[in-house]
Design a protein around this motif. Sequence first.
Motif, short mmCIF file in Angstrom:
data_model
loop_
_atom_site.label_atom_id
_atom_site.label_comp_id
_atom_site.label_asym_id
_atom_site.label_seq_id
_atom_site.Cartn_x
_atom_site.Cartn_y
_atom_site.Cartn_z
N PRO A 1 -5.35 -1.08 -5.55
CA PRO A 1 -4.63 -0.73 -6.78
C PRO A 1 -5.60 -0.74 -7.96
O PRO A 1 -6.74 -1.19 -7.83
CB PRO A 1 -3.60 -1.86 -6.90
CG PRO A 1 -4.27 -3.02 -6.23
CD PRO A 1 -5.06 -2.44 -5.09
N ASP A 2 -5.13 -0.25 -9.09
CA ASP A 2 -5.99 -0.29 -10.28
C ASP A 2 -6.35 -1.73 -10.65
O ASP A 2 -7.43 -2.01 -11.15
CB ASP A 2 -5.30 0.37 -11.48
CG ASP A 2 -5.27 1.89 -11.36
OD1 ASP A 2 -5.89 2.43 -10.42
OD2 ASP A 2 -4.62 2.52 -12.21
N TYR B 1 -6.33 -7.11 1.69
CA TYR B 1 -6.46 -5.90 0.86
C TYR B 1 -7.71 -5.10 1.29
O TYR B 1 -7.66 -3.88 1.44
CB TYR B 1 -6.60 -6.27 -0.62
CG TYR B 1 -5.39 -6.91 -1.25
CD1 TYR B 1 -4.10 -6.73 -0.74
CD2 TYR B 1 -5.52 -7.72 -2.39
CE1 TYR B 1 -3.00 -7.32 -1.33
CE2 TYR B 1 -4.42 -8.30 -2.99
CZ TYR B 1 -3.16 -8.11 -2.45
OH TYR B 1 -2.08 -8.70 -3.05
N LYS C 1 0.83 -1.21 0.00
CA LYS C 1 0.00 0.00 0.00
C LYS C 1 0.87 1.26 0.00
O LYS C 1 0.58 2.23 -0.73
CB LYS C 1 -0.93 -0.02 1.21
CG LYS C 1 -1.95 1.11 1.22
CD LYS C 1 -2.91 0.96 2.39
CE LYS C 1 -3.94 2.11 2.38
NZ LYS C 1 -4.90 1.99 3.52
N ALA D 1 2.26 2.15 -3.42
CA ALA D 1 1.24 2.72 -4.32
C ALA D 1 1.40 2.31 -5.78
O ALA D 1 1.44 3.15 -6.68
CB ALA D 1 1.25 4.24 -4.20
N PRO D 2 1.47 1.02 -6.07
CA PRO D 2 1.54 0.58 -7.48
C PRO D 2 0.17 0.68 -8.15
O PRO D 2 -0.86 0.61 -7.48
CB PRO D 2 1.98 -0.88 -7.36
CG PRO D 2 1.37 -1.33 -6.06
CD PRO D 2 1.46 -0.12 -5.14
N GLN D 3 0.18 0.81 -9.47
CA GLN D 3 -1.08 0.71 -10.20
C GLN D 3 -1.54 -0.75 -10.28
O GLN D 3 -2.73 -1.04 -10.20
CB GLN D 3 -0.91 1.25 -11.63
CG GLN D 3 -0.69 2.74 -11.75
CD GLN D 3 -0.33 3.09 -13.18
OE1 GLN D 3 0.84 3.00 -13.56
NE2 GLN D 3 -1.32 3.47 -13.97
#
Length: 422
Positions: free
Chosen positions: A267-268, A260, A237, A240-242
């Motif tokens: 994430p996306d 999660y 978290k 901050a990856p897509q």
Amino acid sequence: MYVTTLCKRFVQAGIAMAISLSAHAQQEIKIGVIYPLTGAAASSGAEMKSALELAVDIINNGAKSVPNLPFSEGGGLPNLKGAKIKLVFADHQGNPQAGATEAERLITQEKVVAIVGAYSSNVTATASQIAERYKIPFINPESSSASLTERNFKWFFRTTAHDDLFVHNFFEFFKELEAKKGIKVKRLAAFNENTLWGNETSKLETKLAAERGYDLTKVISYPAKSTQLTSEVQLLKAAAPQVVMQSSYLGDAIMAMKTYKELGFSPDMILANNSGFTDTEFIRTLGKDAEFVITRDVWSLDLAKNNPLIKEVNDLFFERNKINFTGNSARTFTGLMTLADAINRAGSTEPEAIRKALIQTNIPGNKIIMPWKGIKFDNKGQNVYGSGILVQIIDGKYNTIWPFDLATRDVVWPMPKWDQRK
């Protein structure tokens, strides 16, 4: 040294002779199968066991509703005077040493003519070493660690594609996602279990991300038998990856998704590497919380539009087990059918004859239930026709979303945030 080598040859010759004589005398061909029937992956193991049992029932007793499937007339293997196949099951419990021990027992005590297994790549690695030593064919339908076919083994044959191809597919998908859908992916994270399969996947993802200019913000390897993943998800978290590229067996896959949601990590996309994310229990346990995940796969029921055999055989599986095939169980079914084809063409249960027949295998795509061009092994024992797809969970079902020319639904991107889901 000479005496030791000579004794070993006599033992191997004795095993081969006993196997051949036993099969012809009893009109029964014993095949050993090694899968996780207890432990964390027992649910996956149970589905693959059911797939093996269906394959054997078709070979031995027939299936008139699927006339285009090899052996659907039943009656056993025609080139061995109708000899029937008998499966001898072994439970490796997810333990590599147990897999090796069971492989030796199947060969030396049960006198199997070949072995099929073992789902978990780290177990396949040890069990197949035993088969190689005893010169017994080992068919691997599901394990995807690329290194398994890089050991110069002569008795190891893998019908599925491997992670080198699958990870390349991830990055091809990202490229086409931008070119054809206008969706640009730049920031990635790798989140993988730490056995042979997960570790090799992490290395491939790290290598390709660097080569293709992606920002790999975090690479996390967690213990395969973890009881909680809170600290790992907190690290994800913070990065901050897509997209999180994830390799997890069933228990960890479910645990990760629950974590999660608990920690509000959105994430996306979760882009999974099959395994636990395609087990029937994944959707059954998580329900709507499984929605929108994308996973690589090798089989999907919606591809029956291109190959009717997919639905015809799945109907038989559903009738018996009240569940559909998954990518895992469909591959297991295909692996055993491939072995049966080789034994039949060999017209013998002598291991060397089976090995030679496997080398000569060339099964067309319209004779298997996988969306592949067929099955043909290279000199490393790897099926050169294996390929992968990406599926997304939408409305509780796996839908093919890539390659885009095979897609049955458009990709949903990004995943809705947890607090925005209905």
